[in-house]
Design a protein around this motif. Sequence first.
Motif, PDB file in Angstrom:
ATOM      1  N   HIS A   1       0.810  -1.221   0.000  1.00  0.00           N
ATOM      2  CA  HIS A   1       0.000   0.000   0.000  1.00  0.00           C
ATOM      3  C   HIS A   1       0.844   1.273   0.000  1.00  0.00           C
ATOM      4  N   LYS A   2       2.144   1.150   0.163  1.00  0.00           N
ATOM      5  CA  LYS A   2       3.021   2.321   0.210  1.00  0.00           C
ATOM      6  C   LYS A   2       3.475   2.809  -1.162  1.00  0.00           C
ATOM      7  N   PHE A   3       3.205   2.050  -2.220  1.00  0.00           N
ATOM      8  CA  PHE A   3       3.596   2.495  -3.556  1.00  0.00           C
ATOM      9  C   PHE A   3       2.799   3.738  -3.928  1.00  0.00           C
ATOM     10  N   SER A   4       3.449   4.694  -4.564  1.00  0.00           N
ATOM     11  CA  SER A   4       2.739   5.911  -4.955  1.00  0.00           C
ATOM     12  C   SER A   4       1.917   5.694  -6.221  1.00  0.00           C
ATOM     13  N   SER A   5       2.318   4.767  -7.065  1.00  0.00           N
ATOM     14  CA  SER A   5       1.594   4.477  -8.305  1.00  0.00           C
ATOM     15  C   SER A   5       0.458   3.493  -8.044  1.00  0.00           C
ATOM     16  N   TYR A   6      -0.730   3.848  -8.480  1.00  0.00           N
ATOM     17  CA  TYR A   6      -1.896   2.988  -8.304  1.00  0.00           C
ATOM     18  C   TYR A   6      -1.666   1.607  -8.913  1.00  0.00           C
ATOM     19  N   ASN A   7      -1.097   1.553 -10.099  1.00  0.00           N
ATOM     20  CA  ASN A   7      -0.902   0.274 -10.779  1.00  0.00           C
ATOM     21  C   ASN A   7       0.031  -0.649 -10.004  1.00  0.00           C
ATOM     22  N   PHE A   8       1.150  -0.141  -9.534  1.00  0.00           N
ATOM     23  CA  PHE A   8       2.074  -0.955  -8.751  1.00  0.00           C
ATOM     24  C   PHE A   8       1.454  -1.352  -7.416  1.00  0.00           C
ATOM     25  N   ARG A   9       0.768  -0.410  -6.793  1.00  0.00           N
ATOM     26  CA  ARG A   9       0.135  -0.668  -5.504  1.00  0.00           C
ATOM     27  C   ARG A   9      -0.911  -1.779  -5.628  1.00  0.00           C
ATOM     28  N   ASP A  10      -1.782  -1.665  -6.607  1.00  0.00           N
ATOM     29  CA  ASP A  10      -2.841  -2.645  -6.801  1.00  0.00           C
ATOM     30  C   ASP A  10      -2.266  -4.013  -7.184  1.00  0.00           C
ATOM     31  N   TYR A  11      -1.281  -4.024  -8.059  1.00  0.00           N
ATOM     32  CA  TYR A  11      -0.672  -5.283  -8.489  1.00  0.00           C
ATOM     33  C   TYR A  11       0.004  -5.988  -7.318  1.00  0.00           C
ATOM     34  N   THR A  12       0.754  -5.259  -6.520  1.00  0.00           N
ATOM     35  CA  THR A  12       1.486  -5.864  -5.404  1.00  0.00           C
ATOM     36  C   THR A  12       0.535  -6.466  -4.381  1.00  0.00           C
ATOM     37  N   VAL A  13      -0.494  -5.745  -4.026  1.00  0.00           N
ATOM     38  CA  VAL A  13      -1.455  -6.245  -3.044  1.00  0.00           C
ATOM     39  C   VAL A  13      -2.213  -7.444  -3.609  1.00  0.00           C
ATOM     40  N   ARG A  14      -2.672  -7.349  -4.841  1.00  0.00           N
ATOM     41  CA  ARG A  14      -3.418  -8.446  -5.456  1.00  0.00           C
ATOM     42  C   ARG A  14      -2.558  -9.691  -5.604  1.00  0.00           C
ATOM     43  N   ARG A  15      -1.334  -9.524  -6.064  1.00  0.00           N
ATOM     44  CA  ARG A  15      -0.428 -10.662  -6.265  1.00  0.00           C
ATOM     45  C   ARG A  15      -0.052 -11.302  -4.932  1.00  0.00           C
ATOM     46  N   SER A  16       0.128 -10.501  -3.897  1.00  0.00           N
ATOM     47  CA  SER A  16       0.435 -11.034  -2.571  1.00  0.00           C
ATOM     48  C   SER A  16      -0.713 -11.890  -2.046  1.00  0.00           C
ATOM     49  N   ARG A  17      -1.920 -11.375  -2.151  1.00  0.00           N
ATOM     50  CA  ARG A  17      -3.087 -12.141  -1.695  1.00  0.00           C
ATOM     51  C   ARG A  17      -3.225 -13.447  -2.465  1.00  0.00           C
ATOM     52  N   ASP A  18      -3.064 -13.387  -3.761  1.00  0.00           N
ATOM     53  CA  ASP A  18      -3.182 -14.594  -4.580  1.00  0.00           C
ATOM     54  C   ASP A  18      -2.135 -15.635  -4.220  1.00  0.00           C
ATOM     55  N   ALA A  19      -0.899 -15.221  -4.012  1.00  0.00           N
ATOM     56  CA  ALA A  19       0.185 -16.156  -3.686  1.00  0.00           C
ATOM     57  C   ALA A  19      -0.046 -16.818  -2.335  1.00  0.00           C
ATOM     58  N   PHE A  20      -0.466 -16.043  -1.348  1.00  0.00           N
ATOM     59  CA  PHE A  20      -0.689 -16.626  -0.031  1.00  0.00           C
ATOM     60  C   PHE A  20      -1.917 -17.538  -0.029  1.00  0.00           C
ATOM     61  N   ARG A  21      -2.958 -17.176  -0.758  1.00  0.00           N
ATOM     62  CA  ARG A  21      -4.141 -18.039  -0.838  1.00  0.00           C
ATOM     63  C   ARG A  21      -3.846 -19.336  -1.580  1.00  0.00           C
ATOM     64  N   ALA A  22      -3.008 -19.273  -2.595  1.00  0.00           N
ATOM     65  CA  ALA A  22      -2.668 -20.468  -3.361  1.00  0.00           C
ATOM     66  C   ALA A  22      -1.903 -21.480  -2.510  1.00  0.00           C
ATOM     67  N   ASN A  23      -1.151 -21.011  -1.545  1.00  0.00           N
ATOM     68  CA  ASN A  23      -0.336 -21.890  -0.704  1.00  0.00           C
ATOM     69  C   ASN A  23      -0.925 -22.086   0.689  1.00  0.00           C
TER      70      ASN A  23
END
Length: 88
Positions: free
Chosen positions: A20-42
């Motif tokens: 959530h600390k990224f200033s760019s919306y695209n990077f912020r959204d991608y990082t949070v979404r990808r983190s959630r997906d990776a943890f849910r997958a495992n």
Amino acid sequence: MSTPNTKVLSLYRNFIRHGHKFSSYNFRDYTVRRSRDAFRANMTETSNEKIAAFIAKAEQELAVVKRQAAISQMYTTGEHLVVEAPKL
């Protein structure tokens, strides 16, 4: 020593927090979404070796996210996209 569950939850919270600390919306959204997906997958993994490998990889990736979020904050433009909520 902390249990694997505590370690994984701590890593997950740190990924979301630093994502959530990224200033760019695209990077912020991608990082949070990808983190959630990776943890849910495992989430259902029971093998201690695979869990340890996942934790080690996640710690390395968290270090990258922390560095990139810090750099992102240094070079912010102040412009926001239409899809972003305005900061009050």
